[in-house]
Design a protein around this motif. Structure first.
Motif, PDB file in Angstrom:
ATOM      1  N   SER A   1      14.569   5.251   1.211  1.00 47.75           N
ATOM      2  CA  SER A   1      13.125   5.453   1.346  1.00 47.75           C
ATOM      3  C   SER A   1      12.418   4.797   0.181  1.00 47.75           C
ATOM      4  O   SER A   1      13.014   4.570  -0.872  1.00 47.75           O
ATOM      5  CB  SER A   1      12.848   6.955   1.355  1.00 47.75           C
ATOM      6  OG  SER A   1      11.486   7.219   1.079  1.00 47.75           O
ATOM      7  N   ASN A   2      11.137   4.508   0.365  1.00 49.33           N
ATOM      8  CA  ASN A   2      10.329   4.018  -0.751  1.00 49.33           C
ATOM      9  C   ASN A   2       9.803   5.153  -1.622  1.00 49.33           C
ATOM     10  O   ASN A   2       9.161   4.898  -2.631  1.00 49.33           O
ATOM     11  CB  ASN A   2       9.153   3.187  -0.234  1.00 49.33           C
ATOM     12  CG  ASN A   2       9.612   1.889   0.410  1.00 49.33           C
ATOM     13  OD1 ASN A   2      10.597   1.289  -0.040  1.00 49.33           O
ATOM     14  ND2 ASN A   2       8.937   1.473   1.463  1.00 49.33           N
ATOM     15  N   ILE A   3      10.055   6.384  -1.202  1.00 45.99           N
ATOM     16  CA  ILE A   3       9.660   7.521  -2.036  1.00 45.99           C
ATOM     17  C   ILE A   3      10.825   7.803  -2.982  1.00 45.99           C
ATOM     18  O   ILE A   3      11.870   8.296  -2.578  1.00 45.99           O
ATOM     19  CB  ILE A   3       9.334   8.763  -1.180  1.00 45.99           C
ATOM     20  CG1 ILE A   3       8.239   8.425  -0.160  1.00 45.99           C
ATOM     21  CG2 ILE A   3       8.908   9.928  -2.075  1.00 45.99           C
ATOM     22  CD1 ILE A   3       7.952   9.536   0.834  1.00 45.99           C
ATOM     23  N   ALA A   4      10.631   7.444  -4.251  1.00 39.20           N
ATOM     24  CA  ALA A   4      11.729   7.566  -5.209  1.00 39.20           C
ATOM     25  C   ALA A   4      12.012   9.020  -5.528  1.00 39.20           C
ATOM     26  O   ALA A   4      13.168   9.417  -5.673  1.00 39.20           O
ATOM     27  CB  ALA A   4      11.385   6.814  -6.491  1.00 39.20           C
TER      28      ALA A   4
ATOM     29  N   ASP B   1       0.849  -1.193   0.000  1.00 38.69           N
ATOM     30  CA  ASP B   1       0.000   0.000   0.000  1.00 38.69           C
ATOM     31  C   ASP B   1       0.887   1.246   0.000  1.00 38.69           C
ATOM     32  O   ASP B   1       1.805   1.369   0.826  1.00 38.69           O
ATOM     33  CB  ASP B   1      -0.902  -0.023   1.240  1.00 38.69           C
ATOM     34  CG  ASP B   1      -1.768   1.221   1.338  1.00 38.69           C
ATOM     35  OD1 ASP B   1      -2.910   1.162   0.844  1.00 38.69           O
ATOM     36  OD2 ASP B   1      -1.293   2.241   1.878  1.00 38.69           O
ATOM     37  N   ILE B   2       0.633   2.192  -0.910  1.00 40.64           N
ATOM     38  CA  ILE B   2       1.515   3.362  -1.002  1.00 40.64           C
ATOM     39  C   ILE B   2       1.484   4.191   0.269  1.00 40.64           C
ATOM     40  O   ILE B   2       2.504   4.748   0.670  1.00 40.64           O
ATOM     41  CB  ILE B   2       1.208   4.287  -2.204  1.00 40.64           C
ATOM     42  CG1 ILE B   2      -0.278   4.429  -2.457  1.00 40.64           C
ATOM     43  CG2 ILE B   2       1.948   3.850  -3.432  1.00 40.64           C
ATOM     44  CD1 ILE B   2      -0.598   5.426  -3.564  1.00 40.64           C
ATOM     45  N   GLY B   3       0.315   4.275   0.898  1.00 43.99           N
ATOM     46  CA  GLY B   3       0.237   5.055   2.134  1.00 43.99           C
ATOM     47  C   GLY B   3       1.163   4.472   3.192  1.00 43.99           C
ATOM     48  O   GLY B   3       1.913   5.192   3.867  1.00 43.99           O
ATOM     49  N   VAL B   4       1.144   3.148   3.314  1.00 40.39           N
ATOM     50  CA  VAL B   4       1.998   2.469   4.294  1.00 40.39           C
ATOM     51  C   VAL B   4       3.462   2.540   3.856  1.00 40.39           C
ATOM     52  O   VAL B   4       4.366   2.709   4.678  1.00 40.39           O
ATOM     53  CB  VAL B   4       1.549   0.999   4.454  1.00 40.39           C
ATOM     54  CG1 VAL B   4       2.436   0.275   5.449  1.00 40.39           C
ATOM     55  CG2 VAL B   4       0.086   0.928   4.883  1.00 40.39           C
ATOM     56  N   ALA B   5       3.699   2.439   2.548  1.00 43.18           N
ATOM     57  CA  ALA B   5       5.082   2.409   2.049  1.00 43.18           C
ATOM     58  C   ALA B   5       5.831   3.697   2.343  1.00 43.18           C
ATOM     59  O   ALA B   5       7.060   3.711   2.423  1.00 43.18           O
ATOM     60  CB  ALA B   5       5.080   2.151   0.533  1.00 43.18           C
TER      61      ALA B   5
ATOM     62  N   VAL C   1      11.805  -1.296   3.482  1.00 44.37           N
ATOM     63  CA  VAL C   1      12.390  -0.565   2.351  1.00 44.37           C
ATOM     64  C   VAL C   1      12.727  -1.556   1.237  1.00 44.37           C
ATOM     65  O   VAL C   1      13.395  -2.563   1.462  1.00 44.37           O
ATOM     66  CB  VAL C   1      13.648   0.201   2.804  1.00 44.37           C
ATOM     67  CG1 VAL C   1      14.382   0.796   1.603  1.00 44.37           C
ATOM     68  CG2 VAL C   1      13.252   1.311   3.781  1.00 44.37           C
ATOM     69  N   LEU C   2      12.255  -1.265   0.027  1.00 42.24           N
ATOM     70  CA  LEU C   2      12.486  -2.181  -1.096  1.00 42.24           C
ATOM     71  C   LEU C   2      13.925  -2.094  -1.599  1.00 42.24           C
ATOM     72  O   LEU C   2      14.543  -3.112  -1.890  1.00 42.24           O
ATOM     73  CB  LEU C   2      11.535  -1.858  -2.259  1.00 42.24           C
ATOM     74  CG  LEU C   2      10.167  -2.544  -2.233  1.00 42.24           C
ATOM     75  CD1 LEU C   2       9.286  -1.946  -1.150  1.00 42.24           C
ATOM     76  CD2 LEU C   2       9.488  -2.470  -3.586  1.00 42.24           C
ATOM     77  N   HIS C   3      14.417  -0.879  -1.737  1.00 40.30           N
ATOM     78  CA  HIS C   3      15.734  -0.675  -2.346  1.00 40.30           C
ATOM     79  C   HIS C   3      16.614   0.103  -1.371  1.00 40.30           C
ATOM     80  O   HIS C   3      16.359   1.291  -1.125  1.00 40.30           O
ATOM     81  CB  HIS C   3      15.606   0.126  -3.653  1.00 40.30           C
ATOM     82  CG  HIS C   3      14.670  -0.493  -4.651  1.00 40.30           C
ATOM     83  ND1 HIS C   3      15.043  -1.526  -5.479  1.00 40.30           N
ATOM     84  CD2 HIS C   3      13.370  -0.231  -4.954  1.00 40.30           C
ATOM     85  CE1 HIS C   3      14.026  -1.866  -6.254  1.00 40.30           C
ATOM     86  NE2 HIS C   3      12.996  -1.099  -5.954  1.00 40.30           N
ATOM     87  N   GLN C   4      17.630  -0.551  -0.849  1.00 38.49           N
ATOM     88  CA  GLN C   4      18.488   0.130   0.129  1.00 38.49           C
ATOM     89  C   GLN C   4      19.278   1.276  -0.510  1.00 38.49           C
ATOM     90  O   GLN C   4      19.793   2.139   0.204  1.00 38.49           O
ATOM     91  CB  GLN C   4      19.467  -0.879   0.767  1.00 38.49           C
ATOM     92  CG  GLN C   4      18.796  -1.871   1.716  1.00 38.49           C
ATOM     93  CD  GLN C   4      18.085  -1.202   2.893  1.00 38.49           C
ATOM     94  OE1 GLN C   4      18.506  -0.160   3.372  1.00 38.49           O
ATOM     95  NE2 GLN C   4      16.994  -1.811   3.349  1.00 38.49           N
ATOM     96  N   ASP C   5      19.376   1.285  -1.827  1.00 42.93           N
ATOM     97  CA  ASP C   5      20.129   2.353  -2.490  1.00 42.93           C
ATOM     98  C   ASP C   5      19.207   3.442  -3.049  1.00 42.93           C
ATOM     99  O   ASP C   5      19.637   4.274  -3.839  1.00 42.93           O
ATOM    100  CB  ASP C   5      20.997   1.785  -3.612  1.00 42.93           C
ATOM    101  CG  ASP C   5      20.176   1.042  -4.651  1.00 42.93           C
ATOM    102  OD1 ASP C   5      18.967   0.803  -4.406  1.00 42.93           O
ATOM    103  OD2 ASP C   5      20.730   0.695  -5.710  1.00 42.93           O
TER     104      ASP C   5
END
Lengths: 86, 750, 159
Positions: free
Chosen positions: B174-177, B145-149, B156-160
């Motif tokens: 962050s999950n906010i690209a 869910d984007i709100g939760v993400a 966190v999906l991508h540590q970089d």
């Protein structure tokens, strides 16, 4: 003198006003390469890699090949973030 | 310009039968899954059973040992591409991400993410071999869910990945690209001038493009490294270029032949299967065929972005907008690149307002990487603005169309995204909506009406065309954009118009990547605009050549030769038709052929208006569409039947997204409805006839006035339907889809 | 173990071998190369694989190949006669009733079956008859109009 409109996130590189505000600057240049050179002289952070991420509209027309375009003294050149399509 | 454009056509604007029609109504047309080659193997993909996990090991040995299995691969066979955005014509692509989406490296990021693949002598053996592949996972916490993400404590999906676009560099992954903001004027002052301020938050679900044809391809890699691909896509040059990147093979070694495409809507603008099939073919020495199941299409191909759209708008008592502030948060899926910023640039495009801001956030989640879906990002963003405008109109007791006319942009106004508009048809379209009988039909109890506006930029980009004139005067028109909805018909009409010859003499073809110049995707509503322009330019070269040949035959100056009704004309000589000139081609300069390529500028924006009446069953919460009117400025309608078809199809996709369609995930992040039974798209019995009104405000940037048609139709239906439902029940529903459960709950809480 | 099946397809005698769990749509497409029948979902929800089996409409993804034994199958390939389209096919062309065309073979087979049973269907009857045939491109409008017009053409031809 042609007007260059810097939209959105480009302002981060100019230091003009608040982030995100649309800003207009005047340039002497009459072609796109010269516009870029003049902008980069004014705002050194506007590197090629930054400007290359933006599309260009000249006098209201989205232009895919700005290198081939010339400007009139009353022209308006707008840098617009590139968009993706379906 | 307008009258000149409108009145000068002979065949453009007629409803001709499409040139590829007979093959398609008889079943003879070949789509992606209809190709096969001698000695062909079938390949299947092993997909992740987890929404988020680290791959600790993959053992292919048992699968490879099975009789009938010829090759098995993991992502190890693909080069580990450098991360970073690269320009790819219609937007930027990170080929590292693209490669990882084709086949996971190190981590799986969504349930259904490709992990390995097998090629075998039959589909059955390939499926059995998948079961023999042993994969060890270290399961990680997931977020769908984007709100939760966006929360600080989200997995966190991508540590970089560090948010790009913040005032200060991000300190933690962050999950906010990315965050991007555009603003103008003084928001605080604008809201201070307002007599009314309405603020709402909307939730839009993930929806799938829902094309009926699953992704499919056949790939053959020869001993010399030549890769031949037959595939269904929105652009075979894209398939070639993306496959080249993922494989690390030169573009010149790949030839792609386009299959007929069974729907795309933006969902076939990337590759999933082709690099996998190529790698398997190279290892097995045999052609490899891959066809996705419907479940794979739902789980692992790009759906449209879910969204949260927060909107706050202020207006004076007279309806003049004083301030607009919005946040557009869209779901990119597993890899960055949602169309949030694009949607944010569309949402205010129809209106003038001195003080406004949009903030766009691109957020990743443990779901399939999203793909474009018709005007990507715009329907979600328009939902918020248009519904709030309708609420303001209600509060001020102003007709919602009048409110829009009062604030509508026109020629010379600066669009919110920066450029000044040239001729646009928004006001004409709004006036037509206001005058339409459907807008004045009395509403019964339990019925409601909604109106909304949509916007799309329309694209130009690169296109090529070749025209060959045959002996006998027939004409082959060769372009390189897959025909997704009748574009062969529009190419034929434009060629006939430019050459002045009967439409029946024109035969359009869509050539492989080696037989016509480069073409960007069939997308962005650009094919009729840009490829059509290439056809016009090639036709004009043919005309020019014909005039020169006629002048040579007549021994006159070429300036005395004109071209009219498909023939060279010169005083004192009988006209020479295209057929007569073609018959003399050998003695007048050789084959009568011409090619043209361009990077088309001058794409003209398109505006659409939706009018929708609904009826709500207060006992069940079921919503019925009782009337729907789609109005749109299309510039010039080359084939009005297929223009209306785009408007009707887009309307129904928008209706489906508003009322039924959504991805539903279980607690493990698995999609619970990966089939057409539970992911319910509109069927014929759900709908009334869709009324269409074509407005023609010619695009001054195109020789025939074309704007592009395919995308604006999906921009306005969601807010029109949502407003109609809210009017019918006297509620303020803001979460889509408007399922019977949600409507009933709203009725119960009134 | 492969099973031998004897059947009739578009009035031609046909024999094929298939496994017990092979679906008819796979036999038609992959064994017999009759690729006009499309496969969109494999679960009977989209109607792209619509055929006529012993006079009844069926999703060929929900029929096993072995079930074709002794039966009569009609597919899209048998709808047009050489040089002459069926009225539904011609009407779809005349009304721009297809865009991508992937659903079209199923629509043609289903609509023809409707008009064989009901020469003068209402719009609502056409919509409910075709409710099992998904089309994502057209919004159905022009398909419905095409079928209604084809019905009228057939009635006029018969009178």
């Amino acid at each position: 003198m042609p007007t260059v409109v810097l939209t959105g996130d480009l302002r981060r590189y100019t230091g003009l006003g608040e982030q995100g505000q649309i800003e207009e600057v005047q340039v002497q240049a009459l072609n796109y390469r010269a516009v870029r050179r003049e902008l980069q002289a004014m705002f050194p952070l506007l590197e090629d890699a930054v400007l290359d991420k933006y599309g260009v509209a000249i006098d209201g027309v989205m232009v895919q090949t700005p290198l081939l375009e010339t400007l009139e003294p009353d022209s308006e050149l707008v840098f617009i973030a590139k968009i993706a399509a379906g | 310009m307008r009258d000149a454009v409108t009145n000068r056509f002979k065949v453009i604007g007629t409803r001709s039968v499409r040139p590829d029609g007979i093959e398609k109504v008889t079943g003879q047309a070949n789509y992606g899954a209809d190709y096969s080659l001698p000695g062909m193997l079938w390949a299947k993909v092993l997909r992740s059973p987890h929404a988020h996990a680290r791959i600790t090991s993959i053992d292919l040995s048992a699968a490879l040992a099975m009789p009938g299995v010829h090759a098995a691969i993991t992502s190890d066979v693909f080069p580990d591409l450098k991360a970073g955005m690269e320009d790819s014509g219609e937007g930027e692509v990170d080929f590292h991400d693209l490669s990882c989406n084709v086949m996971a490296r190190d981590k799986v990021l969504y349930h259904g993410h490709a992990v390995a693949a097998v090629a075998a002598t039959s589909e059955r053996i390939a499926e059995q071999a998948l079961a023999a592949i042993k994969v060890d996972y270290e399961v990680l916490p997931h977020v769908v869910d984007i709100g939760v993400a966006m929360a600080a404590d989200a997995p966190v999906l991508h540590q970089d990945m560090f948010t790009v676009g913040l005032a200060e560099p991000a300190a933690a992954p962050s999950n906010i690209a990315s965050r991007s903001e555009i603003s103008q004027g003084d928001l605080a002052a604008g809201f201070a001038q307002a007599d009314i301020i309405v603020e709402r938050s909307y939730r839009i679900p993930t929806a799938h493009q829902g094309y009926i044809e699953p992704h499919a391809c056949v790939v053959s890699v020869n001993q010399d490294g030549q890769v031949d691909i037959w595939a269904s896509s929105q652009g075979h040059f894209m398939v070639r270029d993306y496959t080249s990147k993922v494989l690390g093979v030169a573009v010149g070694s790949i030839k792609v032949t386009p299959a007929e495409i069974g729907g795309g809507f933006g969902g076939k603008t990337t590759v999933y299967l082709e690099p996998v099939a190529a790698a398997l073919s190279a290892r097995s020495g045999r052609p490899v065929k891959m066809v996705m199941t419907r479940e794979e299409v739902f789980r692992a191909t790009g759906p449209a972005a879910a969204g949260i759209v927060n909107v706050r708008i202020g207006a004076r008592d007279d309806g003049k907008l004083t301030a607009m502030d919005s946040e557009v948060i869209l779901d990119a899926g597993a890899y960055k690149g949602s169309p949030a910023a694009t949607g944010a640039r569309c949402m205010y495009a129809p209106y003038n307002c001195d003080n406004r801001r949009t903030v766009a956030l691109d957020v990743v989640t443990n779901t399939a990487k999203t793909a474009a879906y018709r005007a990507p990002g715009a329907p979600q963003a328009h939902l918020g603005v248009e519904c709030v405008l309708n609420e303001i109109a209600d509060s001020l007791d102003i007709d919602p169309i009048d409110l829009r006319l009062l604030n509508a942009v026109d020629e010379g106004d600066r669009a919110f995204f920066g450029a000044k508009y040239r001729a646009i048809g928004l006001k004409q379209t709004l006036e037509a909506a206001k005058a339409h009988p459907n807008y004045h039909r009395p509403l019964a109890n339990g019925q409601g009406r909604g109106v909304a506006v949509g916007f799309w930029f329309n694209f130009g980009l690169q296109s090529s065309a070749t025209i060959n004139v045959h002996e006998g005067g027939t004409v082959a028109v060769i372009t390189g954009n897959p025909d997704i909805g009748g574009s062969r018909a529009s190419m034929a009409l434009m060629a006939a118009e430019a050459l002045g010859v009967p439409l029946e003499t024109i035969k359009p073809h869509i050539a492989d990547t080696e037989s016509v110049g480069y073409n960007d995707l069939t997308g962005g509503s650009r094919t009729t605009f840009a490829s059509g322009w290439a056809v016009i330019n090639a036709a004009e070269k043919i005309v020019e050549s014909c005039r020169q040949r006629a002048a040579a035959l007549w021994e006159v100056d070429v300036e005395t030769v004109s071209w009219a009704d498909g023939a060279a004309v010169c005083a004192g000589h009988d006209p020479l038709t295209l057929a007569q000139l073609a018959a003399k081609a050998d003695v007048t300069g050789g084959p009568l052929t011409a090619s043209a390529s361009l990077n088309a500028k001058g794409a003209g924006p398109g505006f659409a208006v939706s009018l929708c009446d609904v009826s709500v069953d207060r006992d069940t919460g079921k919503v019925d569409i009782i009337s729907f009117t789609a109005l749109q400025d299309v510039g010039k309608a080359i084939h009005p039947g297929y223009v209306e078809g785009q408007m009707e199809g887009g309307a129904v996709q928008g209706i489906g997204w508003a009322l039924n369609e959504e991805y539903i995930f279980d607690s493990q992040g698995r999609l619970e409805n990966p089939g057409f039974l539970d992911y319910r798209m509109p069927v014929a019995s759900d709908l009334p006839m869709i009324d269409t009104v074509i407005i023609e405000c010619p695009n001054p940037g195109h020789p025939y006035g074309v704007r592009g048609v395919g995308e604006p139709p999906i921009c306005a239906p969601m807010p029109a339907v949502t407003t109609a439902v809210n009017h019918a029940i006297g509620a303020h529903l803001t979460t889509l889809p408007l399922t019977p459960e949600r409507v009933l709950a709203a009725l119960d809480s009134l | 173990m492969a099973i031998h099946v004897t059947t009739s397809i578009n009035a031609e005698p046909v024999e094929f071998l298939c496994e017990a769990d092979d679906t008819l749509v796979h036999v038609l497409r992959d064994t017999l190369n009759l690729t006009g029948t499309k496969e969109g979902c494999s679960t009977g929800d989209c109607g792209a694989c619509t055929i006529v089996l012993d006079g009844r409409l069926a999703c060929s993804c929900l029929v096993l190949g072995v079930e074709a034994e002794g039966k009569s199958i009609e597919t899209i390939e048998g709808v047009a006669t050489p040089g002459a389209l069926h009225a539904v096919q011609q009407s779809l062309l005349d009304h721009a009733g297809l865009q991508c065309g992937i659903c079209t073979p199923g629509i043609v087979v289903a609509a023809r079956a409707l008009l064989e049973r009901n020469a003068d269907p209402s719009e609502e009857e056409v919509r409910y008859w075709l409710a099992g045939n998904l089309c994502r491109c057209t919004g159905y409008d022009k398909i419905i109009r095409a079928v209604l017009a084809a019905a009228q053409d057939l009635r006029e031809a018969a009178s």
